[in-house]
Design a protein around this motif. Structure first.
Motif, PDB file in Angstrom:
ATOM      1  N   ALA A 147      16.760   9.022  -0.735  1.00 41.38           N
ATOM      2  CA  ALA A 147      17.873   8.201  -1.208  1.00 41.38           C
ATOM      3  C   ALA A 147      18.859   9.030  -2.029  1.00 41.38           C
ATOM      4  O   ALA A 147      20.081   8.906  -1.866  1.00 41.38           O
ATOM      5  N   LEU A 148      18.344   9.883  -2.904  1.00 36.55           N
ATOM      6  CA  LEU A 148      19.220  10.730  -3.713  1.00 36.55           C
ATOM      7  C   LEU A 148      19.966  11.748  -2.849  1.00 36.55           C
ATOM      8  O   LEU A 148      21.148  12.039  -3.089  1.00 36.55           O
ATOM      9  N   THR A 149      19.279  12.296  -1.847  1.00 38.69           N
ATOM     10  CA  THR A 149      19.939  13.241  -0.940  1.00 38.69           C
ATOM     11  C   THR A 149      21.069  12.569  -0.179  1.00 38.69           C
ATOM     12  O   THR A 149      22.174  13.120  -0.055  1.00 38.69           O
ATOM     13  N   ALA A 150      20.803  11.368   0.331  1.00 41.68           N
ATOM     14  CA  ALA A 150      21.837  10.629   1.055  1.00 41.68           C
ATOM     15  C   ALA A 150      23.004  10.286   0.140  1.00 41.68           C
ATOM     16  O   ALA A 150      24.176  10.384   0.537  1.00 41.68           O
ATOM     17  N   ALA A 151      22.713   9.901  -1.109  1.00 40.26           N
ATOM     18  CA  ALA A 151      23.775   9.575  -2.058  1.00 40.26           C
ATOM     19  C   ALA A 151      24.639  10.799  -2.348  1.00 40.26           C
ATOM     20  O   ALA A 151      25.872  10.699  -2.447  1.00 40.26           O
ATOM     21  N   PHE A 152      23.996  11.971  -2.483  1.00 38.29           N
ATOM     22  CA  PHE A 152      24.751  13.202  -2.729  1.00 38.29           C
ATOM     23  C   PHE A 152      25.654  13.531  -1.539  1.00 38.29           C
ATOM     24  O   PHE A 152      26.812  13.933  -1.708  1.00 38.29           O
ATOM     25  N   LEU A 153      25.143  13.367  -0.329  1.00 38.08           N
ATOM     26  CA  LEU A 153      25.946  13.656   0.858  1.00 38.08           C
ATOM     27  C   LEU A 153      27.142  12.716   0.944  1.00 38.08           C
ATOM     28  O   LEU A 153      28.263  13.144   1.267  1.00 38.08           O
TER      29      LEU A 153
ATOM     30  N   LYS B 149       0.832  -1.200   0.000  1.00 38.63           N
ATOM     31  CA  LYS B 149       0.000   0.000   0.000  1.00 38.63           C
ATOM     32  C   LYS B 149       0.868   1.251   0.000  1.00 38.63           C
ATOM     33  O   LYS B 149       0.762   2.111   0.875  1.00 38.63           O
ATOM     34  N   GLU B 150       1.731   1.360  -0.974  1.00 41.59           N
ATOM     35  CA  GLU B 150       2.615   2.516  -1.061  1.00 41.59           C
ATOM     36  C   GLU B 150       1.953   3.593  -1.919  1.00 41.59           C
ATOM     37  O   GLU B 150       1.541   3.336  -3.053  1.00 41.59           O
ATOM     38  N   SER B 151       1.849   4.776  -1.371  1.00 39.98           N
ATOM     39  CA  SER B 151       1.266   5.881  -2.118  1.00 39.98           C
ATOM     40  C   SER B 151       2.300   6.482  -3.060  1.00 39.98           C
ATOM     41  O   SER B 151       3.509   6.254  -2.926  1.00 39.98           O
ATOM     42  N   VAL B 152       1.824   7.261  -4.002  1.00 39.44           N
ATOM     43  CA  VAL B 152       2.729   7.927  -4.937  1.00 39.44           C
ATOM     44  C   VAL B 152       3.640   8.899  -4.195  1.00 39.44           C
ATOM     45  O   VAL B 152       4.833   9.023  -4.485  1.00 39.44           O
ATOM     46  N   LEU B 153       3.089   9.609  -3.193  1.00 40.14           N
ATOM     47  CA  LEU B 153       3.885  10.557  -2.426  1.00 40.14           C
ATOM     48  C   LEU B 153       5.020   9.858  -1.689  1.00 40.14           C
ATOM     49  O   LEU B 153       6.169  10.321  -1.721  1.00 40.14           O
ATOM     50  N   SER B 154       4.714   8.755  -1.015  1.00 35.62           N
ATOM     51  CA  SER B 154       5.751   8.044  -0.284  1.00 35.62           C
ATOM     52  C   SER B 154       6.804   7.480  -1.238  1.00 35.62           C
ATOM     53  O   SER B 154       7.996   7.448  -0.919  1.00 35.62           O
ATOM     54  N   HIS B 155       6.370   7.055  -2.423  1.00 36.17           N
ATOM     55  CA  HIS B 155       7.307   6.537  -3.420  1.00 36.17           C
ATOM     56  C   HIS B 155       8.346   7.598  -3.802  1.00 36.17           C
ATOM     57  O   HIS B 155       9.557   7.347  -3.772  1.00 36.17           O
ATOM     58  N   PHE B 156       7.879   8.803  -4.124  1.00 33.99           N
ATOM     59  CA  PHE B 156       8.797   9.862  -4.527  1.00 33.99           C
ATOM     60  C   PHE B 156       9.595  10.399  -3.339  1.00 33.99           C
ATOM     61  O   PHE B 156      10.754  10.804  -3.497  1.00 33.99           O
ATOM     62  N   PHE B 157       8.991  10.425  -2.156  1.00 28.42           N
ATOM     63  CA  PHE B 157       9.699  10.941  -0.989  1.00 28.42           C
ATOM     64  C   PHE B 157      10.867  10.029  -0.619  1.00 28.42           C
ATOM     65  O   PHE B 157      11.956  10.510  -0.280  1.00 28.42           O
ATOM     66  N   VAL B 158      10.655   8.716  -0.696  1.00 26.57           N
ATOM     67  CA  VAL B 158      11.739   7.774  -0.401  1.00 26.57           C
ATOM     68  C   VAL B 158      12.866   7.933  -1.408  1.00 26.57           C
ATOM     69  O   VAL B 158      14.052   7.918  -1.051  1.00 26.57           O
ATOM     70  N   ARG B 159      12.525   8.117  -2.691  1.00 28.05           N
ATOM     71  CA  ARG B 159      13.551   8.324  -3.699  1.00 28.05           C
ATOM     72  C   ARG B 159      14.301   9.629  -3.473  1.00 28.05           C
ATOM     73  O   ARG B 159      15.511   9.721  -3.683  1.00 28.05           O
ATOM     74  N   PHE B 160      13.581  10.659  -3.020  1.00 30.83           N
ATOM     75  CA  PHE B 160      14.220  11.939  -2.713  1.00 30.83           C
ATOM     76  C   PHE B 160      15.230  11.777  -1.578  1.00 30.83           C
ATOM     77  O   PHE B 160      16.364  12.292  -1.658  1.00 30.83           O
TER      78      PHE B 160
END
Length: 233
Positions: A105-111, A92-103
């Protein structure tokens, strides 16, 4: 009916009343698998603390951390190996949670990338200052630093693996010692051995895995943090 002199086939031995096959774990372990896991982990954690005072061999804390996580990690591997890949997708993953998790992950990868760039530049400058203009000395010192960093990198990757496995275990079985009927555990997993299934699922607990794998690793790193000595002779 059978004819006179004809031998009847020997009856096949029946298993226990529960219909289980294979190895049967002890009854106390079947009743309290999670408690047994906590006792096991606590015992090895005590040895990690004792290492600070008794000064065991330098590699001893690696063995202690591995032994502390061995039962829960082994059961986790067995359970995840039997879990189909489609279980990775949240139900039951919403579209918002899908994009927020990816955001995130990308932020952590950049750091991580930024920290690695700064750290590599700092190490390069330090090595050049210590070794001078000798190319051979720079290469030797750089290789020594790389070898010395391997245990630290492996430890960080190990802890990241533990966190990832614990996160999925939470979704798969929940936090209870005995998962509820609406859990997402594979129905065919150890179906022929209910007692063994209870033990394996009980030890494959997200909290126990975090403490045994991540907690003991952090404890060992804090107590046994080593110092790197650079020899330029």
């Amino acid at each position: 009916m059978s004819m006179a002199g004809e031998e009847l086939p020997a009856p096949k031995p029946k298993s226990a009343a529960t219909g289980q096959t294979g190895w049967h774990p002890p009854a106390w372990l079947v009743r309290n698998p999670l408690h047994a896991g906590w006792i096991w982990t606590g015992s090895w954690a005590a040895l990690i603390v004792a290492d600070e005072f008794l000064d065991f061999a330098g590699w001893a804390w690696y063995a202690f951390v591995g032994m502390a996580a061995l039962p829960t990690l082994g059961c986790t591997v067995a359970l995840l190996h039997a879990t189909p890949r489609r279980y990775l997708r949240p139900a039951k993953e919403s579209v918002l949670s899908h994009f927020f998790v990816r955001f995130l992950a990308l932020t952590a990868a950049f750091l991580v990338w930024g920290i690695s760039v700064v750290a590599s530049a700092s190490v390069s400058t330090t090595v050049q200052a210590l070794a001078g203009d000798s190319e051979r000395a720079v290469t030797s010192l750089g290789l020594n630093l790389l070898v010395a960093a391997v245990p630290l990198v492996v430890s960080v990757l190990w802890m990241a693996l533990i966190v990832r496995c614990a996160w999925f275990l939470r979704r798969l079985r929940g936090w209870h010692q005995v998962p509820s009927r609406d859990s997402r555990l594979p129905k065919k997993f150890l179906r022929a051995s209910p007692d063994l299934r209870r033990v394996v699922v009980g030890l494959a607990h997200p909290g126990l895995l975090l403490v045994a794998g991540l907690g003991t690793s952090i404890l060992a790193l804090l107590l046994g943090a080593g110092e790197l000595t650079i020899d330029l002779d």
